[in-house]
Scaffold this active site. Sequence first.
Site, PDB file in Angstrom:
ATOM      1  N   PHE A  94      -0.569   7.610   3.141  1.00  0.00           N
ATOM      2  CA  PHE A  94       0.512   6.845   1.930  1.00  0.00           C
ATOM      3  C   PHE A  94       0.120   5.371   1.661  1.00  0.00           C
ATOM      4  O   PHE A  94      -1.511   5.164   2.150  1.00  0.00           O
ATOM      5  CB  PHE A  94       1.956   6.244   3.550  1.00  0.00           C
ATOM      6  CG  PHE A  94       2.828   5.335   2.695  1.00  0.00           C
ATOM      7  CD1 PHE A  94       3.692   5.568   2.260  1.00  0.00           C
ATOM      8  CD2 PHE A  94       2.229   4.421   3.510  1.00  0.00           C
ATOM      9  CE1 PHE A  94       5.260   4.965   1.734  1.00  0.00           C
ATOM     10  CE2 PHE A  94       3.477   2.856   2.926  1.00  0.00           C
ATOM     11  CZ  PHE A  94       4.986   4.368   2.509  1.00  0.00           C
ATOM     12  N   ASP A 135      -1.566   8.409  11.769  1.00  0.00           N
ATOM     13  CA  ASP A 135      -0.333   7.637  12.108  1.00  0.00           C
ATOM     14  C   ASP A 135       0.612   9.050  11.459  1.00  0.00           C
ATOM     15  O   ASP A 135       1.016   9.966  10.706  1.00  0.00           O
ATOM     16  CB  ASP A 135      -0.572   7.404   9.810  1.00  0.00           C
ATOM     17  CG  ASP A 135       0.720   6.578   9.734  1.00  0.00           C
ATOM     18  OD1 ASP A 135       1.677   6.744  10.466  1.00  0.00           O
ATOM     19  OD2 ASP A 135       0.897   5.895   8.727  1.00  0.00           O
ATOM     20  N   TYR A 165      11.557   2.538  12.431  1.00  0.00           N
ATOM     21  CA  TYR A 165      12.524   2.659  11.600  1.00  0.00           C
ATOM     22  C   TYR A 165      13.407   3.531  11.014  1.00  0.00           C
ATOM     23  O   TYR A 165      13.790   3.791   9.952  1.00  0.00           O
ATOM     24  CB  TYR A 165      12.790   1.012   9.927  1.00  0.00           C
ATOM     25  CG  TYR A 165      11.294   1.000   9.712  1.00  0.00           C
ATOM     26  CD1 TYR A 165      11.344   2.016   8.194  1.00  0.00           C
ATOM     27  CD2 TYR A 165      10.621   0.740   9.843  1.00  0.00           C
ATOM     28  CE1 TYR A 165      10.281   1.416   7.786  1.00  0.00           C
ATOM     29  CE2 TYR A 165       9.234   0.460   8.996  1.00  0.00           C
ATOM     30  CZ  TYR A 165       9.553   0.733   8.173  1.00  0.00           C
ATOM     31  OH  TYR A 165       8.335   0.934   6.867  1.00  0.00           O
ATOM     32  N   LYS A 166      11.897   4.618  10.939  1.00  0.00           N
ATOM     33  CA  LYS A 166      12.374   5.883  10.493  1.00  0.00           C
ATOM     34  C   LYS A 166      13.125   7.240  11.364  1.00  0.00           C
ATOM     35  O   LYS A 166      14.358   6.269  11.515  1.00  0.00           O
ATOM     36  CB  LYS A 166      11.278   6.787  10.063  1.00  0.00           C
ATOM     37  CG  LYS A 166      10.268   5.704   8.743  1.00  0.00           C
ATOM     38  CD  LYS A 166       9.021   6.484   8.885  1.00  0.00           C
ATOM     39  CE  LYS A 166       8.458   5.600   7.998  1.00  0.00           C
ATOM     40  NZ  LYS A 166       8.403   5.324   6.733  1.00  0.00           N
ATOM     41  N   ARG A 177      13.236  13.419  -2.287  1.00  0.00           N
ATOM     42  CA  ARG A 177      12.724  13.889  -0.786  1.00  0.00           C
ATOM     43  C   ARG A 177      14.008  14.093   0.059  1.00  0.00           C
ATOM     44  O   ARG A 177      15.366  12.985  -0.299  1.00  0.00           O
ATOM     45  CB  ARG A 177      12.341  12.693  -0.427  1.00  0.00           C
ATOM     46  CG  ARG A 177      10.487  12.511  -0.262  1.00  0.00           C
ATOM     47  CD  ARG A 177      10.251  11.566   0.466  1.00  0.00           C
ATOM     48  NE  ARG A 177      10.649  10.100   0.203  1.00  0.00           N
ATOM     49  CZ  ARG A 177      10.121   8.747   1.137  1.00  0.00           C
ATOM     50  NH1 ARG A 177       9.396   9.148   1.856  1.00  0.00           N
ATOM     51  NH2 ARG A 177      10.461   7.974   1.650  1.00  0.00           N
TER      52      ARG A 177
HETATM   53  C1  LIG Z   1       2.985   6.964   6.576  1.00  0.00           C
HETATM   54  C2  LIG Z   1       3.469   5.683   6.703  1.00  0.00           C
HETATM   55  N1  LIG Z   1       2.685   4.624   6.791  1.00  0.00           N
HETATM   56  C3  LIG Z   1       3.651   3.320   6.787  1.00  0.00           C
HETATM   57  C4  LIG Z   1       4.094   3.518   6.552  1.00  0.00           C
HETATM   58  C5  LIG Z   1       4.851   1.941   6.110  1.00  0.00           C
HETATM   59  O1  LIG Z   1       4.085   0.485   7.087  1.00  0.00           O
HETATM   60  P1  LIG Z   1       5.175  -0.299   6.797  1.00  0.00           P
HETATM   61  O2  LIG Z   1       6.063  -0.187   8.334  1.00  0.00           O
HETATM   62  O3  LIG Z   1       3.917  -0.854   7.641  1.00  0.00           O
HETATM   63  O4  LIG Z   1       5.622  -0.914   5.639  1.00  0.00           O
HETATM   64  C6  LIG Z   1       5.391   4.165   5.790  1.00  0.00           C
HETATM   65  C7  LIG Z   1       6.425   3.605   5.273  1.00  0.00           C
HETATM   66  O5  LIG Z   1       7.031   4.381   4.498  1.00  0.00           O
HETATM   67  C8  LIG Z   1       4.841   5.668   5.303  1.00  0.00           C
HETATM   68  O6  LIG Z   1       5.529   6.482   5.482  1.00  0.00           O
END
Ligand SMILES: Cc1ncc(COP(=O)(O)O)c(C=O)c1O
Length: 411
Positions: free
Chosen positions: A126, A196, A221-222, A370
């Site tokens: 990401f 992550d 938030y996911k 997706r």
């Molecule tokens: C693997 C991954 N890491 C991090 C993030 C986002 O990080 P942040 O909430 O700091 O924007 C996402 C967002 O889609 C993600 O898919």
Amino acid sequence: MSLTRAACEALDRDDPLAARRDLFDLPEGLIYLDGNSLGALPRNVGVRLSAAVTGEWGRGLIRSWNTADWIGLPARVGGRIARLVGAEADEVICADSTSVNIFKLAAAALAMRPGRKVILSEPGNFPTDLYVLQGLAEFAGDVELRTLPADQIPAALDDQVALLLLTQVHYKTGRLHDMAGLTRRAHEVGALTLWDLSHSAGALPVDLNGCEADLAVGCGYKYLNGGPGAPAFAFVARRHHEAFRSPLSGWMGHARPFEFVDAYEPGQGLARALCGTPPVLGMTALEAALEAFDGIDMAALRAKSMRLGDLFLDLVEARCAAHGFAIACPRDATARGSQVALAHAEGYAIMQALIAREVIGDFRAPDILRFGFTPLYVRHVDVWDAVDRLVLVMDQGEWRDPKFHQKAAVT
Ligand SMILES: Cc1ncc(COP(=O)(O)O)c(C=O)c1O
């Protein structure tokens, strides 16, 4: 399983998680397949937030830091998330964003492995993971970020590597890494691991301590449904607490923030991973949202998630063969997270046309559609209906309409 709508209805009748859908406020008729990007709204969140705003903030005012225990939110919410990722309650803290937590934990890992100057990751991780590591390497001056395809990572782990950072479930393809195996291999050469979990937490059983993982971060938030921009979480294995130092040594991470002394002293345990004042309303929403996981059987969740993904792919193969989709995720459900990906040169317009038919997924450049299957609220019949509408979009060429080709800021 025979591929009929009636068979999907039968699966929904037998689904042990079916009742969880009622916990969510989903618009009638809409099929939401984007919980991997922004989770749906749990019904209790509005009620809880309204009480927090009018009662705790409006009436309680500053007193609520103590009376409503706002100050305890980061540890309390972290403790709830811990159960979902195979950690002890005091090993997870809710704080900041995933991006900021990556910076804090990766910088701390470098300091915990003095003399080692390499951070290993993979190309196509990401973007924020790579960008934050690039920034950290630049800031540190003598640190190198090495990115190698996943199959080359085990061999690339050597005594120069301080940290291996990987996203357990790939944001685009949904491919699932072998967290236990890669962590073991990293430890053989004395490196630390930072996982992550943005696409894993709440989506599948995660066993951080079973894998002896060192560090982890993830999104609120996911699949955790904490709402747009919800605060994130950070995991630090208890054995590392003593050595862990956050480079963002703000006052909330101090051992005694309300003594207001000049010199920084790291707080007890993971309190030291905090930086500034917690976003109380965001954390309150996330805390309420996490109740949807109370008493959940993560094995049943995983089984349903795999079944939904397989069903979708089976139906796409059976009904969309003429339309040029390629499957861009692992076909084997055990090798992917809770989303599937299709590749198509006209992916953006196809997704817009599908959204116009009330099936919401998303698009990731250059050509990926997706579809996320959140087992708490997606039904088997939704999968059937989603593919039914995809067939209409393709058979009738609806995606050719010029209005579906205008790119929005967020895809
Ligand atoms: C693997 C991954 N890491 C991090 C993030 C986002 O990080 P942040 O909430 O700091 O924007 C996402 C967002 O889609 C993600 O898919």
